[in-house]
Design an enzyme around this catalytic site. Structure first.
Site, mmCIF file in Angstrom:
data_model
loop_
_atom_site.group_PDB
_atom_site.id
_atom_site.type_symbol
_atom_site.label_atom_id
_atom_site.label_comp_id
_atom_site.label_asym_id
_atom_site.label_seq_id
_atom_site.Cartn_x
_atom_site.Cartn_y
_atom_site.Cartn_z
ATOM 1 N N HIS A 87 28.730 -2.134 -20.656
ATOM 2 C CA HIS A 87 28.505 -2.502 -22.230
ATOM 3 C C HIS A 87 27.807 -1.888 -22.957
ATOM 4 C CE1 HIS A 87 31.199 -6.764 -22.540
ATOM 5 N NE2 HIS A 87 30.470 -6.607 -21.295
ATOM 6 N N ASN A 160 33.221 -12.238 -24.572
ATOM 7 C CA ASN A 160 34.468 -11.442 -24.211
ATOM 8 C C ASN A 160 35.813 -11.414 -25.065
ATOM 9 O OD1 ASN A 160 33.250 -9.657 -22.530
ATOM 10 N ND2 ASN A 160 33.570 -10.494 -20.699
HETATM 11 C C1 HEM Z 1 31.976 -14.305 -18.430
HETATM 12 C C2 HEM Z 1 31.920 -13.421 -17.758
HETATM 13 C C3 HEM Z 1 30.624 -11.960 -18.539
HETATM 14 C C4 HEM Z 1 31.163 -12.172 -19.919
HETATM 15 C C5 HEM Z 1 31.803 -12.594 -20.649
HETATM 16 C C6 HEM Z 1 29.993 -10.968 -20.591
HETATM 17 C C7 HEM Z 1 29.300 -10.523 -21.925
HETATM 18 C C8 HEM Z 1 28.605 -9.482 -21.958
HETATM 19 C C9 HEM Z 1 28.917 -8.673 -23.129
HETATM 20 C C10 HEM Z 1 29.277 -9.195 -24.613
HETATM 21 C C11 HEM Z 1 27.858 -8.064 -23.044
HETATM 22 C C12 HEM Z 1 26.903 -6.666 -24.046
HETATM 23 C C13 HEM Z 1 26.099 -7.067 -24.928
HETATM 24 C C14 HEM Z 1 25.898 -6.359 -25.895
HETATM 25 O O1 HEM Z 1 26.562 -6.446 -26.532
HETATM 26 O O2 HEM Z 1 24.199 -6.021 -26.482
HETATM 27 C C15 HEM Z 1 26.808 -7.618 -22.189
HETATM 28 C C16 HEM Z 1 25.906 -6.835 -21.509
HETATM 29 C C17 HEM Z 1 25.608 -7.388 -19.759
HETATM 30 N N1 HEM Z 1 25.793 -8.364 -19.573
HETATM 31 FE FE1 HEM Z 1 27.175 -9.087 -18.681
HETATM 32 N N2 HEM Z 1 29.239 -10.266 -19.312
HETATM 33 C C18 HEM Z 1 29.762 -11.198 -18.637
HETATM 34 C C19 HEM Z 1 29.470 -11.517 -17.010
HETATM 35 C C20 HEM Z 1 27.804 -10.564 -16.346
HETATM 36 C C21 HEM Z 1 27.086 -11.501 -15.871
HETATM 37 C C22 HEM Z 1 28.116 -12.270 -14.281
HETATM 38 C C23 HEM Z 1 26.422 -10.559 -15.428
HETATM 39 C C24 HEM Z 1 25.671 -10.448 -14.414
HETATM 40 C C25 HEM Z 1 24.919 -11.487 -13.252
HETATM 41 C C26 HEM Z 1 26.058 -9.586 -16.443
HETATM 42 C C27 HEM Z 1 24.980 -8.971 -16.727
HETATM 43 C C28 HEM Z 1 25.231 -7.780 -17.882
HETATM 44 C C29 HEM Z 1 24.056 -7.028 -18.110
HETATM 45 C C30 HEM Z 1 23.492 -6.561 -17.463
HETATM 46 C C31 HEM Z 1 24.849 -6.170 -19.533
HETATM 47 C C32 HEM Z 1 23.218 -5.537 -20.037
HETATM 48 C C33 HEM Z 1 22.498 -6.184 -21.217
HETATM 49 C C34 HEM Z 1 21.764 -5.306 -21.899
HETATM 50 O O3 HEM Z 1 21.130 -4.586 -21.948
HETATM 51 O O4 HEM Z 1 21.735 -5.792 -22.801
HETATM 52 N N3 HEM Z 1 27.719 -10.109 -17.073
HETATM 53 N N4 HEM Z 1 27.658 -8.552 -21.162
#
Ligand code: HEM
Length: 705
Positions: A87, A160
């Site tokens: 993202h 999402n």
């Molecule tokens: C339902 C499943 C998931 C959704 C809806 C989702 C949604 C998101 C969203 C919207 C962001 C961006 C946040 C922003 O705008 O700053 C994000 C970032 C991220 N997501 Fe997910 N994600 C999902 C699954 C996962 C999983 C399973 C992991 C890890 C186990 C993960 C790890 C991360 C990481 C590491 C970031 C970066 C955050 C940052 O640097 O601030 N995500 N995710």
């Protein structure tokens, strides 16, 4: 501005309405004054000259003692922070959430207690796979992350624009993302899943087939952030004051209805305006047309969860809105752009573990893993555990912790008490617990052996993928098949292509046949062995289709009018009035941005030069050229593309009679979406545009090619 003498005795010159001095080398010096603050170093020392480093002699070496120069470069050298590991490309805005009615019977969350209460919000939309500088119209899931600054702390719904996910257990997330991003040896493709590694992973993980259907649908090429849904994906809990828990799925429903672009259009938008989505949101908010979503809840109890055909802890499954209707409980309005992109959009840190009293997690293994991952990655990205003090991340309610020190500790608690319990009560003892108000985890009854295992209730991989497919209109089904064909055609390994078709056979034979035909596979694959028999009786649900959830007006949409000298002033005026009445936006595209001279002699400024404002940037177009203008533009490829692309992308096209030669030269036919305009039917034309596209044109175009 007070006139000052130049250090070299020169008199100030005017730059716009500002007095500037020219240095010895002709460089520009702008000066502080009554209204203009003094430029200083980070230490507050006033700067005399920001154009030249300190030198020994006029053409000599730079002096090491030049602290202003060194400080400036030192800071610049460290301006970048790591981009988000996923993202990375996103765009944020401020707003508020307004509660429609008290939900105290189902949750004690403070923001849901009082009808009409407004809670400040910050939202960041994003793509997942591409780097920070990638293009907005990549085929990708969109992040829809909402931070609600409630009176009892921050609640983040990190969702999402698709209600399901690729995988069921967070331990697979690094594999999924590695497979989706650039291949590690070659460093490409950027922001695209159309490559071997991605489809290899998907084809080896049948749990991802449902999500694969969603990402191959037009959901992943939204027209704008404003026209897409958001989903919390996981099942969460709402808990009331008596401790009663209700399961919940969160939905965001856009007031403007759903809308996507078509694939060929997406590809061209990426070239014409890689910032298409962020510009759209920025323009809408700056013009006072504030986008709005309603928060919807699907509420259900343990009883429903036990009887439900799938596991509510499995993030690759939806609960059909026909089975559990969405109750709309409030609205989210985005009404303010950020002041500074880095300070707000880049430094904001959403985290699934940020929940407030009255809301709780479930055991969804994807959610449990996310609760670790976000905080962990944000420490690396933002460089200090004190990122929570950054204004965009800090709660807007009072907060008192005993955490201290670390990098950038600019808000350490005052006084002697940095631990508790302590003997320094009253004003000196620091913050204390609050059993009644404080967060309490819902007391679930957990027991069982310690196992590394996937529940067999997660094993149905195809039934909901099939339900999604049969819920689409025929046009949408064709787009899904075309997207699979496109992506798999970029896969170089035939065995991976065949494996995907083998999965699609379990989803729907029609889809598999179309894709196999599109790939020109010599032999039809055999269906993959399903872990569970596919349920073919799940009812189609209209909520799953974009086409069935479109807008009921053209509000917030954009019309591009191609104009030349001699444009019919009365017709243009009638069109403007109709557009304003509908709440839409009119942009003028002309051979030169300076504008055109209308039929009544008036001068009309343009918004775009023709080759910088192709029709892919608009929802509908009108061709208002004069007879001479049409003649001139028939020889102009950008003008022919303007018309031909609008037609191929199924858009409504209004035209002045004089424009006919240009339409003919562009090779477009006439159908119900190509409408001759007079000043009487401008409003009728705008009303036609509410349908957004003339979908029936698609099959006509296909037959011709
Ligand atoms: C339902 C499943 C998931 C959704 C809806 C989702 C949604 C998101 C969203 C919207 C962001 C961006 C946040 C922003 O705008 O700053 C994000 C970032 C991220 N997501 Fe997910 N994600 C999902 C699954 C996962 C999983 C399973 C992991 C890890 C186990 C993960 C790890 C991360 C990481 C590491 C970031 C970066 C955050 C940052 O640097 O601030 N995500 N995710």
């Amino acid at each position: 501005m007070a006139k000052k003498a130049s250090p070299n005795g020169r008199t100030p010159a005017l730059l716009g309405n500002e007095a500037v001095l020219r240095g010895e080398g002709g460089e520009t010096h702008q000066l502080a004054g009554d209204q203009v603050p003094v430029l200083t170093t980070q230490q507050g020392i006033p700067v005399a000259d920001d154009q030249n480093s300190l030198k020994i002699g006029v053409r000599g070496p730079t002096a090491l003692e030049d602290f202003h120069f060194r400080e400036k470069l030192f800071h610049f050298d460290h301006e970048r922070i790591p981009e988000r590991v996923v993202h990375a490309r996103g765009f944020g805005a401020h707003g508020f959430f307004e509660t429609y009615e008290s939900l105290s019977d189902i949750t004690r969350a403070d923001l849901f207690q009082r009808a009409g209460e407004r809670t400040p919000a910050f939202v960041r939309f994003s793509t997942v796979a591409g780097s920070k500088g990638s293009a907005d119209l990549a085929r990708d899931v969109r992040g829809f992350a909402v931070k609600l600054y409630t009176k009892q702390g921050n609640w983040d719904i990190v969702g999402n624009n698709i209600p399901v996910f690729f995988i069921q257990d967070a331990i697979k997330f690094p594999d999924l993302i590695h497979a989706a991003k650039e291949e590690p040896d070659r460093g490409f493709p950027q922001a695209q899943t159309a490559h071997d590694n991605f489809w290899d992973f998907i084809s080896l993980n049948p749990e991802s087939i449902h999500m694969a259907l969603w990402i191959m649908s037009d959901r992943t090429i939204p027209r704008s952030f404003r026209f897409m849904e958001g989903f919390g994906v996981h099942t969460f809990r709402l808990v009331n004051a008596a401790g009663k828990s209700t399961f919940v799925k969160f939905h965001w429903k856009p007031k403007l209805g759903l809308q996507s672009v078509v694939w060929n259009e997406a590809v061209k938008i990426n070239g014409a305006d890689p910032d298409f989505h962020r510009r759209d949101l920025w323009d809408a908010i700056q013009s006072g047309d504030f986008p709005e979503w309603e928060l919807g809840l699907q509420l259900f109890d343990e009883d429903f969860a036990d009887k439900f055909a799938f596991d509510v802890l499995d993030a690759t499954k939806i609960i059909s809105e026909d089975e559990v209707p969405v109750r709309r409980v409030g609205r989210l309005v985005l009404d303010r752009c950020v002041d500074n992109f880095f300070a707000e959009t880049e430094q904001v840190a959403f985290c699934t573990q940020n929940i407030v009293p009255g809301i709780d997690f479930t055991n969804d293994p994807l959610l449990q893993g996310r609760n670790f991952s976000y905080l962990d990655t944000q420490l690396k990205r933002l460089g200090s555990p004190n990122f929570t003090y950054l204004p965009i991340n800090a709660p807007k309610c009072p907060f008192h912790t005993l955490q201290q020190d670390g990098h950038m500790a600019f808000a350490n608690p005052k006084g002697r008490a940095n631990y508790e319990p302590n003997s320094w009560g009253g004003a000196h003892g620091g913050p204390r617990e609050t059993p009644d108000l404080g967060f309490r985890a819902h007391a679930t009854d957990e027991k069982g052996p310690k196992l590394r295992i996937r529940s067999d209730t997660f094993a149905d991989h195809y039934s909901q993928a099939r339900q999604f497919y049969v819920s689409q209109t025929e046009i949408e089904q064709n787009h899904i098949a075309a997207a699979f064909t496109f992506e798999l055609s970029k896969v170089e390994t035939p065995a991976i292509r065949a494996r995907m078709v083998a999965h699609l056979l379990n989803v729907h034979e029609d889809l598999a046949t179309k894709v196999a035909g599109g790939l020109r596979q010599k032999d039809m694959a055999k269906a993959a062995e399903p872990a569970r028999l596919v349920k073919k009786n799940l009812k189609p649900s209209a909520a799953l289709s974009i086409a069935r959830n479109g807008p009921d007006s053209f509000k917030g949409r954009k019309i591009g009018a191609l104009v030349t000298d001699g444009v019919d002033a009365a017709l243009l005026q009638a069109l403007k009035e109709a557009v304003v009445k509908e709440g839409a936006i009119l942009k003028l595209v002309a051979p030169a941005v300076g504008g055109v001279k209308a039929s009544d002699g008036s001068w009309i400024e343009a918004d775009e030069k023709l080759d910088g404002g192709p029709s892919v940037l608009f929802d509908a177009v009108v061709i208002l050229v004069s007879k001479e203008g049409a003649q001139m533009l028939t020889d102009e490829p950008a003008a022919r593309d303007f018309v031909a692309d609008a037609f191929a992308h199924l858009k409504f096209i209004g035209y002045a009679a004089a424009a006919a030669p240009l339409l003919n030269k562009a090779g477009i036919g006439r159908d119900a979406g190509v409408i001759e305009l007079g000043d009487k039917n401008a409003a009728v034309f705008i009303r036609s545009c509410r349908a957004l596209r003339l979908w029936e044109r698609e099959s006509v175009i296909k037959q011709r090619t």
